[in-house]
Design an enzyme around this catalytic site. Sequence first.
Site, PDB file in Angstrom:
ATOM      1  N   LYS A 271       0.764  -0.960   0.074  1.00 56.22           N
ATOM      2  CA  LYS A 271      -0.108  -0.060  -0.079  1.00 56.22           C
ATOM      3  C   LYS A 271       0.961   1.330   0.000  1.00 56.22           C
ATOM      4  CE  LYS A 271      -4.146  -2.079   1.901  1.00 56.22           C
ATOM      5  NZ  LYS A 271      -5.028  -1.698   0.861  1.00 56.22           N
ATOM      6  N   ARG A 346     -10.658 -11.263  -0.484  1.00 62.68           N
ATOM      7  CA  ARG A 346     -11.046 -12.339  -1.355  1.00 62.68           C
ATOM      8  C   ARG A 346     -10.553 -13.477  -1.370  1.00 62.68           C
ATOM      9  NH1 ARG A 346     -11.040  -8.394  -6.400  1.00 62.68           N
ATOM     10  NH2 ARG A 346     -10.910  -6.948  -4.745  1.00 62.68           N
TER      11      ARG A 346
HETATM   12  N1  BES Z   1      -8.373  -3.897   3.042  1.00 62.39           N
HETATM   13  C1  BES Z   1      -8.499  -3.220   1.805  1.00 62.39           C
HETATM   14  C2  BES Z   1      -9.725  -2.449   1.403  1.00 62.39           C
HETATM   15  C3  BES Z   1     -10.068  -1.308   2.467  1.00 62.39           C
HETATM   16  C4  BES Z   1      -9.531  -0.232   1.769  1.00 62.39           C
HETATM   17  C5  BES Z   1     -10.437  -1.577   3.583  1.00 62.39           C
HETATM   18  C6  BES Z   1      -9.947   0.963   2.836  1.00 62.39           C
HETATM   19  C7  BES Z   1     -10.827  -0.355   4.333  1.00 62.39           C
HETATM   20  C8  BES Z   1     -10.579   0.916   3.912  1.00 62.39           C
HETATM   21  C9  BES Z   1      -8.582  -4.581   0.740  1.00 62.39           C
HETATM   22  O1  BES Z   1      -7.718  -5.786   1.127  1.00 62.39           O
HETATM   23  C10 BES Z   1      -7.916  -3.881  -0.454  1.00 62.39           C
HETATM   24  O2  BES Z   1      -6.602  -3.555  -0.495  1.00 62.39           O
HETATM   25  N2  BES Z   1      -8.347  -3.704  -1.477  1.00 62.39           N
HETATM   26  C11 BES Z   1      -8.138  -3.139  -2.766  1.00 62.39           C
HETATM   27  C12 BES Z   1      -8.644  -4.102  -4.002  1.00 62.39           C
HETATM   28  C13 BES Z   1      -7.813  -3.544  -5.117  1.00 62.39           C
HETATM   29  C14 BES Z   1      -6.260  -4.208  -5.103  1.00 62.39           C
HETATM   30  C15 BES Z   1      -8.525  -4.564  -6.270  1.00 62.39           C
HETATM   31  C16 BES Z   1      -8.471  -1.675  -2.879  1.00 62.39           C
HETATM   32  O3  BES Z   1      -9.840  -1.441  -2.565  1.00 62.39           O
HETATM   33  O4  BES Z   1      -7.729  -0.798  -3.494  1.00 62.39           O
HETATM   34 MN    MN Z   2      -5.673  -5.409   0.599  1.00 67.52          MN
END
Ligand code: BES
Ligand code: MN
Length: 489
Positions: A271, A346
Site C-alpha cells: 500500500k 477475497r
Molecule cells: N482492506 C482493503 C480494503 C479497504 C480499503 C478497507 C480502505 C478499508 C479501507 C483491501 O484488502 C484492499 O486492499 N482492496 C484493494 C483491492 C484492489 C487491489 C483491487 C482496494 O480496494 O484498493
Molecule cells: Mn488489501
Amino acid sequence: MEIRATNTSQLEWAGDALAIGLFEDAIELTGDMAKLDELLAGTLSELIAETEFKGKINSSASTRVGGKNPIRKIIIVGLGKSEDLKLDTLRQAAGISGRLAKQERCKTLGISLPICQDANSTATAITEGIELVLHQDNRFKSELENLGTDVEKVELISLAGVDEAIARARQICSGVILARELVAAPANSCTPITMAETAEALAQEFGLELEILEKEDCEKLGMGAFLGVAQASDLPPKFIHITYKPEGTPRRKLAIVGKGLTFDSGGLNLKVGGSSIEMMKTDMSGAGATFGAVKAIAQLKPDVEVHFISAVTENMISGHAMHPGDFLTASNGKTIEVNNTDAEGRLTLADALVFAEKLEVDAIVDLATLTGACVVALGNDIAGLWSPNDDLAAELTAAAEKSGEKMWRMPLEEKYFEGMKAIHADMKNTGPRPGGAITAALFLKQFIKDTPWAHLDIAGTAWVDAEDGYNNTGATGYGVRTLVNWVLS
Ligand code: BES
Ligand code: MN
Ligand code: ZN
C-alpha cells in the site's frame, strides 16, 4: 450502570438530569410539556427560546434547573418531524442525552422519548443509544480518561414492562463493544493468535463448540488461497470456527463469515502513501463483527444453529511472500492468478466460504472490509450488500432497517466478471478499476455453489473518524446488531 424502565411520568420523575425529546412540528409546549415547563418555572420555554431550539434532528440544549426542583438539569433533544420518526432517531437521541448527562456530571438520567413502532423496540433503541455512547475504551490509555462523571442509573420514563427488551439490548451491546474493541486494538496487540484466544474465551464462557484449524490443517483441506495470503507473516494463520447450537432441533442453520486480516500491508503490491496503510488494523472488522455476534447470540440463545467462521491472518511482505502473478489453488480446486496481492481479503474468504458451504447451512452471510471502491461508491455510512438471492437480501435489509445500520443492495453484474478472466488460471483476483466492489463480490461468488449467500462490504462503515463521528468515533462495531436481528428473524 443500571438501566430500567419506569411508569413514573416526566412530571413526577426526580433525579440529576431529565432528557426530553421534542419534535420540530411540536415545539410549542402543550399538554404535559406545558405542565413540565410550569413546574420548572418556565425554564424549558426559556431554554428553547434562548438557544433558538427548533427540534431539528440530533440538535440538543441543556441548562441548570434552579430552585428546589426534583431535577438538576434539563436536556432537550431534537427529533425532527414527527411523521419521519424512526427507531434510529431515538437511538441517536438517547446517545446524545447520555453523553450530555455524563459531561454535565449527572449520575442519574431520566429519558422521556416518544414510542416508535412499539414499547419494546423503543426501549431497545434507547438502551442501545445509551449503552454504546457511554462505553469508553481506556485499554490503551496510561491514565483513565473520563470526560465527565459515570452515569450510574438511567430510567426510561413512562415505559414500564420493557425490562426484558432492555436486558436483551444490553446483551447485544456487549457484542457490539467486543467488536469495537477488537477492531480498535492495533495489529501489534490484535493478531491471529490473540483472535484465536478470544475465540477460546468466548467458547469457554458460553459453552460453544470451537474448532481452530492450524496451518497444517488448512493445508490438508487444500486452502491454498488463504495460505497464500498468510505465507509472508511471521505469525501463524488461524482458521477459526465457532458453533452455537440451540437446545432441541434448530429452526435454521446459518453461517456468518468475517474477513479477518489483522493487518493488511498490501503484500508486495504494498500500500502506498494515501492508501491508509496505517488504518489497516481495521481489516479484521468482519471477523470483529462475527465475534461480536457470537457474544450476543450466545446470550440471547435463539432456536437457530449458527456457525461463525473467520480465516485470520496478516497480509505481509518478506522473502517468502506471494509474488504478484503467483497462481494459487483454493479448497474447491479453482485456480487463481494473484495479479494483485492487495486483493487478499477475497482470497482468504474464498476458502472460508467453501468451508462454510460444506456445513450444509441454509444461508451464508459474509462481512468484509473488502474494497476501497465500495467506500467511493457508498461513503462511510452505508455498507454494500450483494446477493443473488432476493429473499436473503430482503431478510438482511429488514434486519438492517431495525438496527439502524445502513446498507444498500448493489448489482452482481455477471458481465463484469469478464474482467477477471485469466489466460492460464481459472480467474484473476482483480479486475479493472471500474466496478471494483462489484468484481470483488463476483469473485467471492465463484466459491459458492448453491447455498443462498450474501456479501456485505463494510470497508466504509467499520470505522468513523473523529471529524465525522457524532455519537461514536473510531471502531463502530458495524454489523453486529444487523446480524443478530437477522439470526433472530
Ligand atoms: N482492506 C482493503 C480494503 C479497504 C480499503 C478497507 C480502505 C478499508 C479501507 C483491501 O484488502 C484492499 O486492499 N482492496 C484493494 C483491492 C484492489 C487491489 C483491487 C482496494 O480496494 O484498493
Ligand atoms: Mn488489501
Ligand atoms: Zn484487506
